[in-house]
Design a protein around this motif. Structure first.
Motif, PDB file in Angstrom:
ATOM      1  N   GLU A 141       4.039 -52.913 -19.170  1.00  0.00           N
ATOM      2  CA  GLU A 141       4.915 -51.439 -19.104  1.00  0.00           C
ATOM      3  C   GLU A 141       4.766 -50.855 -17.651  1.00  0.00           C
ATOM      4  O   GLU A 141       5.746 -50.423 -17.168  1.00  0.00           O
ATOM      5  N   MET A 207      15.337 -46.257 -19.865  1.00  0.00           N
ATOM      6  CA  MET A 207      14.193 -45.735 -20.288  1.00  0.00           C
ATOM      7  C   MET A 207      14.653 -45.204 -21.848  1.00  0.00           C
ATOM      8  O   MET A 207      13.731 -45.421 -22.592  1.00  0.00           O
ATOM      9  N   LYS A 208      15.862 -44.848 -22.172  1.00  0.00           N
ATOM     10  CA  LYS A 208      16.233 -44.535 -23.419  1.00  0.00           C
ATOM     11  C   LYS A 208      16.135 -45.538 -24.288  1.00  0.00           C
ATOM     12  O   LYS A 208      15.813 -45.537 -25.415  1.00  0.00           O
ATOM     13  N   ASP A 211      12.543 -46.411 -25.175  1.00  0.00           N
ATOM     14  CA  ASP A 211      12.133 -45.466 -26.286  1.00  0.00           C
ATOM     15  C   ASP A 211      12.622 -46.050 -27.591  1.00  0.00           C
ATOM     16  O   ASP A 211      11.733 -46.106 -28.386  1.00  0.00           O
ATOM     17  N   SER A 212      13.677 -46.290 -27.665  1.00  0.00           N
ATOM     18  CA  SER A 212      14.344 -46.738 -28.961  1.00  0.00           C
ATOM     19  C   SER A 212      13.705 -48.211 -29.349  1.00  0.00           C
ATOM     20  O   SER A 212      13.417 -48.405 -30.650  1.00  0.00           O
ATOM     21  N   LYS A 214      10.802 -49.483 -28.521  1.00  0.00           N
ATOM     22  CA  LYS A 214       9.518 -49.189 -29.029  1.00  0.00           C
ATOM     23  C   LYS A 214       9.309 -48.607 -30.323  1.00  0.00           C
ATOM     24  O   LYS A 214       8.471 -49.273 -30.898  1.00  0.00           O
ATOM     25  N   LYS A 215      10.104 -47.757 -30.686  1.00  0.00           N
ATOM     26  CA  LYS A 215      10.182 -47.182 -32.060  1.00  0.00           C
ATOM     27  C   LYS A 215      10.331 -48.322 -32.863  1.00  0.00           C
ATOM     28  O   LYS A 215       9.690 -48.294 -34.060  1.00  0.00           O
ATOM     29  N   CYS A 229       1.492 -50.028 -29.755  1.00  0.00           N
ATOM     30  CA  CYS A 229       1.840 -49.100 -30.627  1.00  0.00           C
ATOM     31  C   CYS A 229       0.687 -48.118 -30.965  1.00  0.00           C
ATOM     32  O   CYS A 229       0.730 -47.163 -31.780  1.00  0.00           O
TER      33      CYS A 229
END
Length: 231
Positions: A141, A207-208, A211-212, A214-215, A229
């Protein structure tokens, strides 16, 4: 066609160009038949040198092998005779090669050892690759954050090792880093970039998008214990 061009084409036809590693700016050899001006020119695809270690796909299976010889078909496409680590031989097209590891003069004497390590690396799962490379999801990361700040947003296996460990990657480290960057976990942060049909580098996602991704990654039951996680 001039005599000089004809001579160059004859040299290319002997396979001399097969000993030149395909580079980012690849040069194609265009040759026309000497006895006919009506037939189309043949574009000869650059070929990997004999002795190059490769990862290749064959009937949906992935192998590692060593190029024994190369040739060009009538339409200019490169093909290779390859021997895998178990001694089985295959005839494959250039497009079947997914990763190539040229053997440098410094490594020529220990090519058998490198071949053994190459075969073992192919069998490693992402967790084993992380351990071998000492690259945790947290460090990956951080590498993504660094890549975002770079103008190109790109990262290569070699630059990943250099960035995290401050040393030049060995041939095997580069291959392991390439495989790690192609894992599902790494795809949270990076997308693959191809050149001539092969994955050669990785681009940091916005970044967005991370985030998506990773979820989505962490909601899968099989990833519940992944370090990424935990937070």
């Amino acid at each position: 066609m001039t005599r000089f061009t004809a001579f160059a084409c004859l040299i290319a036809a002997t396979g001399t160009n097969a000993f030149v590693v395909p580079s980012k700016q690849q040069a194609f050899v265009r040759c026309a038949p000497l006895n006919s001006s009506d037939e189309k020119e043949v574009v000869k695809q650059p070929a990997f040198p004999v002795g190059t270690l490769v990862e290749f796909a064959e009937k949906k299976r992935i192998h590692v092998g060593k190029i024994l010889s190369s040739e060009h078909k009538s339409k200019g496409g490169a093909r290779y005779s390859v021997e895998d680590h178990d001694g089985h031989k295959f005839n494959i097209a250039d497009k079947a090669v997914t990763y190539a590891m040229p053997v440098s003069p410094d490594n020529a004497r220990k090519v058998n050892q490198i071949f053994d390590e190459f075969a073992l690396a192919l069998e490693e799962n992402p967790m084993e690759l992380q351990k071998d490379l000492d690259i945790s999801p947290e460090l990956l990361e951080m590498a993504w954050e660094e890549a975002l700040e770079d103008e190109s947003h790109e990262l290569t296996p070699k630059s990943l090792v250099q960035l995290i460990h401050s040393h030049s990657a060995s041939a095997i480290e580069s291959y392991k880093a390439w495989r790690l960057l192609r894992s599902d976990m790494a795809h949270v942060f990076f997308k693959e970039l191809k050149e001539n049909g092969r994955v050669v580098s990785f681009k940091a996602k916005a970044m967005k998008a991370v985030d998506s991704a990773k979820k989505a990654f962490c909601t899968k039951p099989e990833n519940a214990e992944e370090e990424l996680c935990w937070v």
